[in-house]
Motif scaffolding. Structure first.
Motif, PDB file in Angstrom:
ATOM      1  N   LEU A 135     -88.282  10.618 -18.904  1.00 15.23           N
ATOM      2  CA  LEU A 135     -87.433   9.649 -18.097  1.00 15.23           C
ATOM      3  C   LEU A 135     -87.532   9.998 -16.432  1.00 15.23           C
ATOM      4  O   LEU A 135     -87.426   9.238 -15.950  1.00 15.23           O
ATOM      5  N   ARG A 136     -86.264  11.109 -17.533  1.00 20.72           N
ATOM      6  CA  ARG A 136     -85.367  11.624 -15.822  1.00 20.72           C
ATOM      7  C   ARG A 136     -86.654  11.928 -14.815  1.00 20.72           C
ATOM      8  O   ARG A 136     -86.415  11.489 -13.626  1.00 20.72           O
ATOM      9  N   LYS A 137     -87.999  12.288 -14.979  1.00 16.14           N
ATOM     10  CA  LYS A 137     -88.610  12.930 -13.781  1.00 16.14           C
ATOM     11  C   LYS A 137     -89.319  11.342 -12.898  1.00 16.14           C
ATOM     12  O   LYS A 137     -90.128  11.557 -12.516  1.00 16.14           O
ATOM     13  N   GLU A 138     -89.780  10.715 -14.338  1.00 14.80           N
ATOM     14  CA  GLU A 138     -91.081  10.202 -14.069  1.00 14.80           C
ATOM     15  C   GLU A 138     -90.784   8.570 -14.348  1.00 14.80           C
ATOM     16  O   GLU A 138     -90.229   8.568 -15.007  1.00 14.80           O
ATOM     17  N   LYS A 139     -91.611   7.409 -13.763  1.00 16.46           N
ATOM     18  CA  LYS A 139     -91.432   6.344 -14.010  1.00 16.46           C
ATOM     19  C   LYS A 139     -92.252   5.824 -15.338  1.00 16.46           C
ATOM     20  O   LYS A 139     -93.217   5.681 -14.475  1.00 16.46           O
ATOM     21  N   ILE A 140     -91.708   5.814 -16.203  1.00 11.51           N
ATOM     22  CA  ILE A 140     -92.800   4.846 -17.094  1.00 11.51           C
ATOM     23  C   ILE A 140     -92.719   4.385 -17.362  1.00 11.51           C
ATOM     24  O   ILE A 140     -91.450   3.682 -17.602  1.00 11.51           O
ATOM     25  N   LYS A 141     -93.859   3.217 -17.673  1.00 10.11           N
ATOM     26  CA  LYS A 141     -94.277   2.266 -18.328  1.00 10.11           C
ATOM     27  C   LYS A 141     -93.850   1.300 -19.424  1.00 10.11           C
ATOM     28  O   LYS A 141     -92.992   0.978 -19.700  1.00 10.11           O
ATOM     29  N   LEU A 142     -94.398   2.650 -20.801  1.00 14.93           N
ATOM     30  CA  LEU A 142     -93.925   1.881 -22.416  1.00 14.93           C
ATOM     31  C   LEU A 142     -94.322   3.192 -22.905  1.00 14.93           C
ATOM     32  O   LEU A 142     -94.785   4.155 -22.317  1.00 14.93           O
ATOM     33  N   ILE A 143     -93.162   3.493 -23.900  1.00 17.08           N
ATOM     34  CA  ILE A 143     -93.793   4.327 -24.349  1.00 17.08           C
ATOM     35  C   ILE A 143     -94.643   3.931 -26.027  1.00 17.08           C
ATOM     36  O   ILE A 143     -93.796   3.367 -26.472  1.00 17.08           O
ATOM     37  N   VAL A 144     -95.529   4.795 -26.678  1.00 20.20           N
ATOM     38  CA  VAL A 144     -96.119   4.339 -27.776  1.00 20.20           C
ATOM     39  C   VAL A 144     -95.499   5.631 -28.886  1.00 20.20           C
ATOM     40  O   VAL A 144     -96.465   6.581 -28.757  1.00 20.20           O
ATOM     41  N   LEU A 145     -95.421   5.049 -29.788  1.00 23.15           N
ATOM     42  CA  LEU A 145     -95.092   6.280 -30.923  1.00 23.15           C
ATOM     43  C   LEU A 145     -95.773   5.367 -32.137  1.00 23.15           C
ATOM     44  O   LEU A 145     -95.495   3.775 -32.353  1.00 23.15           O
ATOM     45  N   SER A 146     -95.994   6.292 -33.360  1.00 24.98           N
ATOM     46  CA  SER A 146     -95.921   5.168 -34.742  1.00 24.98           C
ATOM     47  C   SER A 146     -94.549   5.474 -35.224  1.00 24.98           C
ATOM     48  O   SER A 146     -94.141   6.960 -35.317  1.00 24.98           O
TER      49      SER A 146
END
Lengths: 383, 72
Positions: A135-146
């Motif tokens: 997240l520090r380096k990239e623009k992340i729209k969504l985190i998906v995990l179980s």
């Protein structure tokens, strides 16, 4: 027959589940929202009540933010396809089921999204710091995990991950297939944006039921458009929840059963159900570990898992063990990759897979002892 | 005869939410198919008498139900 395949679907279901379905079938009938007669109203009330029970269970403030689907796979597809736009970047983990991996990989394949994978350790545990590093380096729209792995039962620290996501302006989609009803899920306290769940596992409902919670303020595109019983004069899909994402007649008989299942869970308490399951899991793990040739997967710490246990017996193909357990001991469990190839690579059980035992609240200590004895006998056959 | 009002909703979910809230507060109401001349956002509406209208609306606002009212 001893049923240890509750991670695939729960069995038996409480009697109240079938009773509620029968009551709908014989006494209520009616479709929701399509008419204003008494039978339609009663059907609408039944669907409303199930929505409210689920809202109570997951601590959802407005039950209209929870839509029904046919299973958790549909919920995940709805969320993933409806939320992500071209150019978005996503983080997921190496422990995911194909219900997460395949929709994501497809979007990657057609050039719509970019995926970052957080590698779990051999116990299936993911470190929130690894998410923050991306997240520090990239623009992340969504985190998906179980929330919990369907292979090792490992519980992910979703609350910490959701907090980090929020700090970076990202969002979370949690797959609660193995936790809803068996482990506490609180969308408000955990700060979750979206929660996908199935009705036929620990929520005790029938197959063909599931749902997706979407936090207020998050808009997603429907997978399907069609009749909703509302705004009928317009040929444009209404934007109001839950109608926007629930086109076509609902699985009302299934939702009746799901409502009774969730009510059962609420009355007994998730923590009490978890206690029963984890007492059995603890005894099973402790004793299985003593059997020569048995390798157990997943966390040592019982608090970091749900009642799903994967193992292998040295020298055996998992399917051979499961077949023997079924044929000679009447024990139902599941061998193979459990639709999660990446998880098996992570824990070092690819491509052979594992034998999976998943205990439910209706299992008992005698059944655990029988299965331990069976595993012990099988392990000795090849010595 | 006192005047009757229609409470109109956008979705079935809100109709049932309103019905349950009014039931709990013992406020007389009736669910009817939405009259054509009113509009058809949702196929069902609540019919309510003027005497209990203010009380009913307050409860619905408190519950966060989305609605609008129309006079017959």
């Amino acid at each position: 027959m001893i049923y240890f395949d509750n991670a695939a679907t729960s069995f038996p279901k409480p009697k109240v589940v079938m009773a509620a379905m029968e009551n709908y079938f014989f006494n209520i009938g009616g479709n929701t929202g399509r008419s204003g007669h008494k039978m339609a109203i009663e059907a609408s009330e039944l669907v409303f009540d199930t929505r409210e029970y689920l809202a109570e269970l997951f601590n959802i403030k407005d039950s209209a933010r929870m839509v029904f689907t046919k299973n958790v796979t549909e919920s995940l597809n709805l969320a993933i396809n409806g939320f992500l736009k071209k150019g978005d970047q996503v983080i997921t983990t190496s422990m995911e089921h194909n219900s997460v991996m395949r929709p994501l990989r497809y979007l990657e394949q057609i050039g719509k999204i970019k995926i970052f994978i957080v590698q779990a350790n051999q116990e299936g545990i993911v470190d929130p710091v690894a998410f923050e590093d991306i997240l520090r380096k990239e623009k992340i729209k969504l985190i998906v995990l179980s929330h919990a792995s369907n292979v090792t039962g490992t519980v992910a620290p979703i609350s910490a991950i959701a907090q980090i996501a929020k700090n970076y302006g990202s969002h979370t989609l949690i797959d609660a297939a193995q936790t809803a009803g068996a482990y506490p899920v609180d969308v408000t306290a955990d700060g979750l944006d979206m929660l996908a769940f199935t009705g036929h596992k620990a929520l005790m409902g029938p197959q063909g039921t599931g749902g997706l919670y979407i936090r207020e303020g998050i808009e997603i595109e429907p997978l399907m458009r069609g009749g909703t019983g509302s705004n009928s004069e317009r040929e444009i899909q209404p934007e109001l929840m839950p109608d926007q994402l629930e086109s076509g007649t609902l699985n009302i008989i299934g939702i009746a059963g799901l409502g009774a299942g969730v009510k059962y869970v609420l009355e007994h308490g998730v923590m009490k159900i978890r206690q029963i399951e984890m007492d059995l899991t603890e005894i099973f793990i402790r004793n299985a570990a003593k059997i020569a040739g048995v390798r157990l997967y997943g966390p040592q710490d019982i608090n970091k898992r749900v009642s799903v246990v994967s193992l292998n017996i040295f020298g055996y193909d998992p399917s051979e063990v499961a077949y023997t357990l079924d044929r000679d001991y009447d024990i139902a469990c599941r061998p193979g990759l459990h639709c999660a190839p990446s998880a098996h690579k992570t824990i070092g059980a690819f491509p052979q897979g594992t034998i999976r035992f998943a205990f439910g609240p209706f299992n008992n200590i005698e059944e655990i002892n029988i299965s331990l004895k069976a595993l012990n006998q099988i392990s000795k056959r090849k010595e | 005869m006192s005047a009757e009002f229609f409470i109109i909703f956008q979705s079935t979910h809100d109709v049932i939410k309103a019905k349950k809230a009014l039931q709990k507060a013992y406020i007389a109401h009736e669910i009817i198919p939405t009259p054509k001349k009113v509009s058809a956002e949702c196929g069902m509406s609540l019919k309510i008498e003027k005497t209990v209208l203010d009380q009913a609306l307050e409860i619905l606002r408190l519950k966060g139900v989305l609605f609008r009212i129309d006079l017959l």
